[in-house]
Structure formats: C-alpha cells, structure tokens
Write an enzyme that holds these catalytic residues in place. Structure first.
Site, PDB file in Angstrom:
ATOM      1  N   HIS A 436      16.307 -19.897  -9.193  1.00  0.00           N
ATOM      2  CA  HIS A 436      15.878 -19.435  -7.867  1.00  0.00           C
ATOM      3  C   HIS A 436      14.860 -20.377  -7.221  1.00  0.00           C
ATOM      4  O   HIS A 436      14.566 -20.244  -6.049  1.00  0.00           O
ATOM      5  CB  HIS A 436      15.283 -18.029  -7.974  1.00  0.00           C
ATOM      6  CG  HIS A 436      16.320 -16.987  -8.280  1.00  0.00           C
ATOM      7  ND1 HIS A 436      16.896 -16.205  -7.321  1.00  0.00           N
ATOM      8  CD2 HIS A 436      16.933 -16.649  -9.437  1.00  0.00           C
ATOM      9  CE1 HIS A 436      17.787 -15.400  -7.869  1.00  0.00           C
ATOM     10  NE2 HIS A 436      17.827 -15.657  -9.166  1.00  0.00           N
ATOM     11  N   ASP A 642      10.007 -24.637  -1.270  1.00  0.00           N
ATOM     12  CA  ASP A 642      10.545 -23.307  -1.570  1.00  0.00           C
ATOM     13  C   ASP A 642      12.000 -23.441  -2.000  1.00  0.00           C
ATOM     14  O   ASP A 642      12.750 -24.214  -1.393  1.00  0.00           O
ATOM     15  CB  ASP A 642      10.473 -22.432  -0.298  1.00  0.00           C
ATOM     16  CG  ASP A 642      10.166 -20.988  -0.608  1.00  0.00           C
ATOM     17  OD1 ASP A 642      10.513 -20.542  -1.713  1.00  0.00           O
ATOM     18  OD2 ASP A 642       9.586 -20.305   0.248  1.00  0.00           O
TER      19      ASP A 642
HETATM   20  P1  ADQ Z   1       9.945 -15.779  -3.448  1.00  0.00           P
HETATM   21  O1  ADQ Z   1       9.069 -16.928  -3.779  1.00  0.00           O
HETATM   22  O2  ADQ Z   1       9.356 -14.461  -3.693  1.00  0.00           O
HETATM   23  O3  ADQ Z   1      11.358 -15.853  -4.191  1.00  0.00           O
HETATM   24  P2  ADQ Z   1      11.233 -15.485  -0.718  1.00  0.00           P
HETATM   25  O4  ADQ Z   1      12.603 -16.006  -0.820  1.00  0.00           O
HETATM   26  O5  ADQ Z   1      10.577 -15.826   0.574  1.00  0.00           O
HETATM   27  O6  ADQ Z   1      10.275 -16.007  -1.868  1.00  0.00           O
HETATM   28  O7  ADQ Z   1      11.273 -13.922  -0.838  1.00  0.00           O
HETATM   29  C1  ADQ Z   1      10.148 -13.138  -0.569  1.00  0.00           C
HETATM   30  C2  ADQ Z   1      10.587 -11.689  -0.383  1.00  0.00           C
HETATM   31  O8  ADQ Z   1       9.431 -10.880  -0.396  1.00  0.00           O
HETATM   32  C3  ADQ Z   1      11.301 -11.474   0.938  1.00  0.00           C
HETATM   33  O9  ADQ Z   1      12.398 -10.618   0.757  1.00  0.00           O
HETATM   34  C4  ADQ Z   1      10.233 -10.824   1.825  1.00  0.00           C
HETATM   35  O10 ADQ Z   1      10.741  -9.897   2.740  1.00  0.00           O
HETATM   36  C5  ADQ Z   1       9.361 -10.129   0.791  1.00  0.00           C
HETATM   37  N1  ADQ Z   1       7.956 -10.103   1.260  1.00  0.00           N
HETATM   38  C6  ADQ Z   1       7.153 -11.136   1.490  1.00  0.00           C
HETATM   39  N2  ADQ Z   1       5.964 -10.707   1.955  1.00  0.00           N
HETATM   40  C7  ADQ Z   1       6.041  -9.386   2.018  1.00  0.00           C
HETATM   41  C8  ADQ Z   1       5.137  -8.351   2.410  1.00  0.00           C
HETATM   42  N3  ADQ Z   1       3.907  -8.611   2.835  1.00  0.00           N
HETATM   43  N4  ADQ Z   1       5.570  -7.097   2.313  1.00  0.00           N
HETATM   44  C9  ADQ Z   1       6.802  -6.818   1.868  1.00  0.00           C
HETATM   45  N5  ADQ Z   1       7.687  -7.733   1.508  1.00  0.00           N
HETATM   46  C10 ADQ Z   1       7.308  -8.992   1.568  1.00  0.00           C
HETATM   47  C11 ADQ Z   1      12.020 -16.792  -5.079  1.00  0.00           C
HETATM   48  C12 ADQ Z   1      12.009 -18.251  -4.630  1.00  0.00           C
HETATM   49  C13 ADQ Z   1      12.594 -18.379  -3.246  1.00  0.00           C
HETATM   50  C14 ADQ Z   1      14.013 -17.793  -3.221  1.00  0.00           C
HETATM   51  C15 ADQ Z   1      14.020 -16.389  -3.833  1.00  0.00           C
HETATM   52  C16 ADQ Z   1      15.452 -15.883  -4.024  1.00  0.00           C
HETATM   53  O11 ADQ Z   1      10.690 -18.774  -4.662  1.00  0.00           O
HETATM   54  O12 ADQ Z   1      12.644 -19.724  -2.822  1.00  0.00           O
HETATM   55  O13 ADQ Z   1      14.453 -17.712  -1.883  1.00  0.00           O
HETATM   56  O14 ADQ Z   1      13.392 -16.372  -5.102  1.00  0.00           O
HETATM   57  O15 ADQ Z   1      16.200 -16.769  -4.804  1.00  0.00           O
END
Ligand code: ADQ
Length: 741
Positions: A436, A642
């Site tokens: 991921h 990311d």
């Molecule tokens: P993450 O590093 O967690 O995931 P991301 O893909 O942006 O990063 O996902 C974050 C999730 O958390 C999103 O669904 C978002 O809606 C939720 N989120 C963020 N802030 C929030 C808040 N304040 N309240 C509620 N929800 C919140 C890892 C990798 C990424 C990759 C994913 C999936 O680092 O690059 O995209 O896995 O493979």
C-alpha cells in the site's frame, strides 16, 4: 454514444491493438486455413495511412506466420502472446529464456501424437500447442492423459513456463508472455497514445486489464458468452471490420457508417471457486478490544473492508491480523475468531512485538525508508530480528486457518517476509502481496543492511502488486541488482521461483462519497465556514504523519497570502488531521510543529472577522468528510510522498459535477500517475504551491467541469472493488508453485 466514439476516433495519437483469429478473421478448422483476405489488408492499410493512427496486431501466432501475412511495415506486430514484437524496426524478442527445453517438450509431444490421427503439435519459440480438435472422440481421453503426463513433468522442472488450456488445445508457454506486454510496449513507443484494444478470447483479457482509464476495450462476441473486463462489445468479425471502417471514416472526414459497438456492464468481481481465501494484514479492520475505536482506522480500512467483504463471504474467507490488544511478554497471547459480516481471526501482540516489530522495524525503519525519508530511517538489528520473528507468529497463525493449497492475500510492508515463512511451512497455495506504500528507488533501499534478504523473501510470493508502474519498476531494478534475479517487464525469476509483478492502483467506493447529506450536517459545515469569515474554502485532510506534508502545506498557504494579498479575507484553509501513532515521539513532534505554523500564519495575517487557517485535530465520519469535500473550492492534497492517497479520489467523488472544486495534488502521490487532470504541484516548493493554489481558485467553471469529469472517470473506473477483483484474478492465474521434495 455516437458523439463519444467520434471523439475517440479523432484523438491523436491513437493505437488500435487488435487480436487476429476470431477478431479480424474467422476461425477455421486449422490455423493454416485462417488467412487474412485482401479486403482486410486494404482496410488495415487505409487506417495506417492516416496520420497519428497506428495499428498493432497482437496475436498468439508464431512471429514468422504474422510476418508472412503482414509484411507491410506500417502494420506493427506482437506475436506469440507478447514474446516477440515488430515496430519501426526488425523483430525483437521480449523474453530472455532458453527455448531448448520447450522444443524438447515439443519433440516428445510429437512422438506421443504420432499414433493419434488428427493430433497436431504447433511449435513457437517459447511455447508449443497441442491441438486435438480433429482427434476421434473415443481416442481423446487416452491422448489427453499421455500429453498431460509429459506436460506436468516438464512444468515441474521449469517454473518459468505455464500451461494454458484453450478450445480443444493445450498450450505450454513462457509464463512471462502475456498480451498485456503489448499495451506497455505501445505506450513506450507512442507516448500519450490512447489505445483501443479489440479481442475475443481469454488471452485478450490480459490486454484489456493493462489498459488505462482513458483507453477503450472492445470484446468480440462470437463464441461462448463469458465475463470480460472489456467496456464495449461488437458482434463477430464483421462487427470489428465495421468498427475499424467507422474509425477511419470519422478520422478522415468521410461520412461514417453505422457504429457497431454496444456498452458492456462493468464486471462483477470474479469469485473464484476455491476452498477458501485468507486475507492477512498487520491490524484487523475492526477491533474487538475495549479500546476506543479510532475513526481513521475504521475509515482507512473502510474501502478495503467493502471491497474485500463480498469476496471473503463468497469464498468462505477469513481475515487474519492483530486484534489490537497487547499482553505482557510473560503471558501467552490468546487468539480466536469473531464471526461477523466477514469472519475475523485475531491474535494478541506481546509488548515486545509492539516495541520491536510494530513501532520499531515497521514504523521507524520501513515506513520512512519506503517513503524516501532517509534521515528518519532507524537501523537497528534488534528490531529487524523482531520483524523476522513476528513473521513466524503470523505464519503459524495463518496455518491454523488454511490448508496447504489455499490462496493467501497479504497486505503491506508489515508482512514482506510472510511468503518465505509460509513456504518454509510447506504452504503450496498461491500467495499474493499488495504493497500500500511506495516502493523506493534502489539507492534508498540499499540503506537497509537487510535489503537483499527482504527482496529475496518477497520473491517467495507468486504475485507482488503495487499502486503504480513507477514503484513496480523500482522493485524490478532492486530485484535485478540485489538478488541477481532475471527480470522481465512483469516478472522476476530467481532460483527456480517465478514471481509475477503488477500495478493495481487502489480506488475507493465512489458512491459512498456521493450520498445526500442530512440537512443538519449541511448546516453544521456551513456554520463552520461562516465562522471563518471567508468566501472560499481550501481543504486538507490527512493522518497526522510527516509524509503527508502538513507543515509544508501550511507554510505554502502563508506564502500564498503574502504573494496574493487580494485573497486575504476571502480564502481560508481548513486542515483536518486525525491522530496517528501518537505514542511514537516523532509523531508528537509533528503535532507540535503543525500547531506552531498554524499559530504563526494566523498571528501574521488573521483579522477580527477572518481566520486564515482552522486546524481540527480529530477524526470525522464519512458523511462529515463528504460534506467538507463538497464545500471546499480546492482540495489541497500535497503529501511529500504517498503510496496512492485516497483523499484525492474521495474529494473528486464528492464534488457537485455542475460546480465542482479543483484538486491540487502532489506530484509525489501515487494518485498523480492516474489523476492527470488535477493541478499537479511540488510540495517542496512553497512559492510554486502558492501559485498553483491561486490558479485553482481562479479557474473558470468550464475548465473546472472538464477537469472534474475526466478525474471522476478515473475514480469510477478503478474502484476498490475492481482493484480487489483484478488482484485476485491475476493471483488465480499464477502458475502453481512446485515444492522441492
Ligand atoms: P494512508 O496513509 O492512511 O493509507 P490515504 O490513502 O490518504 O492514506 O487514506 C486515508 C484515509 O483516512 C482516507 O480514507 C480518509 O478519508 C481517512 N481520513 C483521513 N483523515 C481523516 C479524518 N480526520 N477523519 C476521518 N477520516 C480521515 C495507506 C497509504 C496510502 C494508500 C492507502 C491505501 O499510505 O498511500 O492510498 O494506504 O492503499
């Protein structure tokens, strides 16, 4: 639909990748009788004469046969399912394998075939096909047994080859030869080309699967109806020719004939009938412990859960991982199964695993290393040992739940050594890994003293999936350099093991960000915006992590107010950060750092009636996030690095198509590889980010609508569900592992 296909036909450059048998020409009793006619040749040449249009025939036939049929060099050729290609120059092989063993197999099959009238062996460079269509029915079973024994013996000693059964034909071929190669090749030869892929049989599905969101895939209906990844279909060879004539006529300005394509519904995920499927991730999607549930974790895995749940349910699958509870090292960790909408197999962590494995090697070593933050990387042999040991715990836990031939899907950087630990326990079934996070370049990876071990262990997986082609290439380079493996464009071969490598960009469930919000929620978010005294909102949503570039974004916003004073009092930034790994000191530091920048910018620019930055350190429900996304004129998604970044996709999904906001996206997020219609920005350059923000805020409605429509097409094309289905499809196609006795 007519208008859509007219715009496709006018696109430049365009590449038509088409199968031959069953697509351009009808099937015949023997391959020798299926020959291109003069009318077809004239049609193809009339297309290649048009500027900016290329025709590439992608076939399983031997390259000599294709050369004979299509000698005109304006028609490009990919032969033997991708093992050979002919573009501007001479034929080039694409795989690097010794063809002698398969030729010896062909000799043996020929001698087996001799007494069976009608049996034929077709030889290609790295493959041979046994046709038995014309063998008498009562002799087929005996012939099949003899041929299968020979083929099985061969495959046991040659892991780079696989058996593929077609319609009354068995083929043994190099596992690396796939029609998907043709797509990658076309994209490197013809930069920015939009591809129309056309084909009728199962091997064409590899081609369809490799197409990008702006490409078109056309299935030729004719044989037995089947599930396909294609978006469109035409009726038989005549339909294909009609489509080609339509493309030619629109492009050349002549009056086009009928458009013969019809849309195909998107495929339901294929539920491969199999004993079971085990999904393993470090942490389970839902915690059974009494700890308060962390909303991000729930949200974060939300897409994963919805994508995997139907597949797990249909296959009686199970999800295994840490349940969230930690016990003292002196206690024996307990384990169990929670039956819910999908079954969860949990176990506890010992205190020392949390310290050494999770907070140590996973989060202080691999996380910064894979995100290319060398100065954050901690190298510590004790945590590496803990990482190795915890893989044994996971492997033993896994084997409590699956048989030796079951399929296992492993997630992320926490479990890179798991296939090795499972193979050591004689697990024969297919094991896939999806990463991921990014995969770094070799010079960064080499900081890790155990990089060679990690790569070698990753080659015990049958399939390793990444979000982007860039990460996939980094992995192939590292594998070639650190383990001396043989690499093809989509596989690595090392010490008799064959590992397929692929890019599977993860997506979201778009509908879940498009639901109508409750009026009370709309009022709440409107009230929040009003309290800032602003006309336009810019939004950042992240886990609080140094890779997400939050302080850098806030500094850039301050710079924006300096460079463009006309926006003061009119634009505010809402930054929503959800707590993450708060027990690691670096993360606490990050929080203090963010709060300091917020204070500085607000102190410098804020006025009694206007707040420049509102910082919210908390998690929000999906409905709240959706409404925040909708209200924001700009989604400011600017991680320093990311893997993918789902917030970018969620922001696009939530917009009102009639008046959408603009996505400003870091060029270092995996999502940038797909979302080309966002404004791509460099998060290390505050002035550039400030100018990009100004541009986004000034963007006229027409341009906003056009960019949003294209980005939404990407988000709707590669969803969480299609991601899971395509990974599992690819895994099910991996040749089974042969275990050493
Ligand atoms: P993450 O590093 O967690 O995931 P991301 O893909 O942006 O990063 O996902 C974050 C999730 O958390 C999103 O669904 C978002 O809606 C939720 N989120 C963020 N802030 C929030 C808040 N304040 N309240 C509620 N929800 C919140 C890892 C990798 C990424 C990759 C994913 C999936 O680092 O690059 O995209 O896995 O493979």
């Amino acid at each position: 639909m007519l208008g859509y296909w007219q715009s496709v036909a006018r696109y430049t450059p365009i590449a038509i990748l088409t199968d031959l048998d069953g697509t351009l020409i009808p099937f015949a009793p023997t391959p020798e009788e299926a020959v291109p006619d003069a009318e077809l040749l004239e049609l193809l040449l009339s297309l290649t004469r048009l500027p900016g249009l290329h025709v590439i025939i992608v076939s399983g036939r031997p390259h000599g046969v294709l050369e004979h049929y299509f000698s005109d060099p304006s028609i490009w050729l990919v032969a033997e399912h991708g093992a050979w290609c002919r573009g501007e120059g001479a034929w080039q092989p694409t795989i690097d394998l010794d063809p002698k063993p398969v030729q010896a197999l062909a000799d043996r099959l020929e001698s087996i075939a001799k007494p069976y009238v009608g049996a034929r062996v077709e030889r290609k460079t790295w493959s041979c096909a046994v046709h038995y269509r014309q063998v008498r029915l009562d002799a087929r079973a005996a012939f099949g047994v003899e041929a299968t024994v020979a083929i099985d013996e061969f495959l046991a000693g040659h892991p780079s080859f696989e058996r593929v059964d077609g319609n009354q034909v068995m083929e043994v071929r190099a596992a690396a030869a796939r029609k998907s190669f043709a797509v990658r090749w076309a994209k490197t030869q013809l930069a920015d080309a939009r591809i129309i892929g056309i084909g009728d049989d199962l091997t064409d599905e590899h081609l369809f699967g490799a197409l990008g969101p702006l490409d078109e895939s056309v299935l030729v209906r004719g044989g037995i109806p089947r599930r396909s990844r294609a978006r469109w279909e035409v009726d038989g060879v005549d339909g294909v020719r009609e489509l080609l004539a339509f493309l030619r006529d629109v492009r050349s300005g002549a009056a086009p004939g009928r458009l013969p394509v019809t849309p195909l519904p998107p495929p339901a995920p294929r539920l491969v009938p199999s004993a079971s499927l085990l999904v393993i991730s470090n942490r389970l999607p839902d915690m059974r412990s009494a700890e308060p549930v962390d909303p991000v974790r729930r949200n974060n895995v939300g897409g994963l859960v919805s994508a995997l749940e139907p597949i797990l349910a249909a296959r009686h699958g199970l999800w295994l991982g840490w349940g969230g509870r930690v016990v003292p090292d002196t206690d024996e960790p307990s384990h169990g199964i929670d039956e819910g909408s999908s079954a969860l197999a949990w176990f506890d962590y010992k205190q020392s695993w949390l310290r050494g494995y999770y907070n140590g090697f996973c989060n202080a070593t691999l996380w910064p290393l894979f995100h290319s933050f060398p100065s954050h990387v901690v190298i510590d042999e004790a945590t590496w040992r803990s990482y190795v040991d915890v893989h044994d715990v996971f492997a033993d836990a896994a084997l409590r739940h699956v048989g030796p031939d079951d399929t296992i899907w492993v997630h992320d950087y926490h479990l890179l050594l798991l296939a090795r630990a499972l193979r050591a326990r004689r697990h024969r079934g297919r094991i896939g890994l999806f990463l991921h996070v990014p995969f770094p370049s070799l010079d960064i990876l080499e900081m890790l003293p155990w990089a060679g071990d990690v790569i070698d262990a990753m080659l015990d997986f049958d399939l390793v999936g990444f979000h982007t082609l860039g990460y996939m290439r980094n992995f192939l380079t590292s594998a070639a350099s650190l383990s001396g493996s043989g690499c093809g464009p989509e596989h690595v071969e090392h010490r008799g093991r064959f590992t397929r490598i692929g890019a599977f960009p993860i997506g979201i469930i778009p509908e879940s960000f498009q639901e109508q919000p409750e009026p009370a929620l709309v009022q709440e978010i409107e009230g929040l915006a009003r309290s800032l005294g602003t006309e336009k909102l810019v939004l950042g949503v992240d886990r609080l992590d140094y890779t997400k570039g939050i302080p850098e974004r806030l500094v850039a916003f301050g710079r924006f107010l300096e460079l463009f004073p006309e926006w003061r009092g009119k634009v505010s930034l809402i930054q929503v950060s959800v707590p993450s790994r708060a027990d690691v000191p670096e993360y606490a530091e990050q929080r203090a750092n963010v709060e300091a920048v917020v204070g500085r910018v607000n102190g410098q620019f804020g006025e009694a009636h206007w707040v420049p930055i509102r910082y919210l350190y908390r998690g929000y429900s999906r409905a709240h996030l959706t409404q925040l996304y909708r209200t924001a004129r700009v989604g400011y998604v600017t991680p320093l690095r990311d893997g993918m970044n789902l917030v970018a996709k969620e922001y696009v999904a939530a917009q009102d198509p009639a008046d959408p906001g603009v996505l400003v996206l870091s060029q270092f997020a995996g999502a940038a590889a797909e979302m080309k219609d966002a404004i791509l920005t460099n998060p290390y350059w505050a002035d550039g980010m400030a100018r990009d923000l100004d541009r986004a805020l000034r963007m006229p409605l027409d341009e906003r609508k056009m960019r949003h429509a294209r980005s939404l097409a990407v988000v709707e094309r590669t969803t969480a569900k299609s991601w899971a289905a395509s990974f599992l499809d690819a895994l099910s196609e991996c040749p089974p592992r042969q275990m050493e006795p």
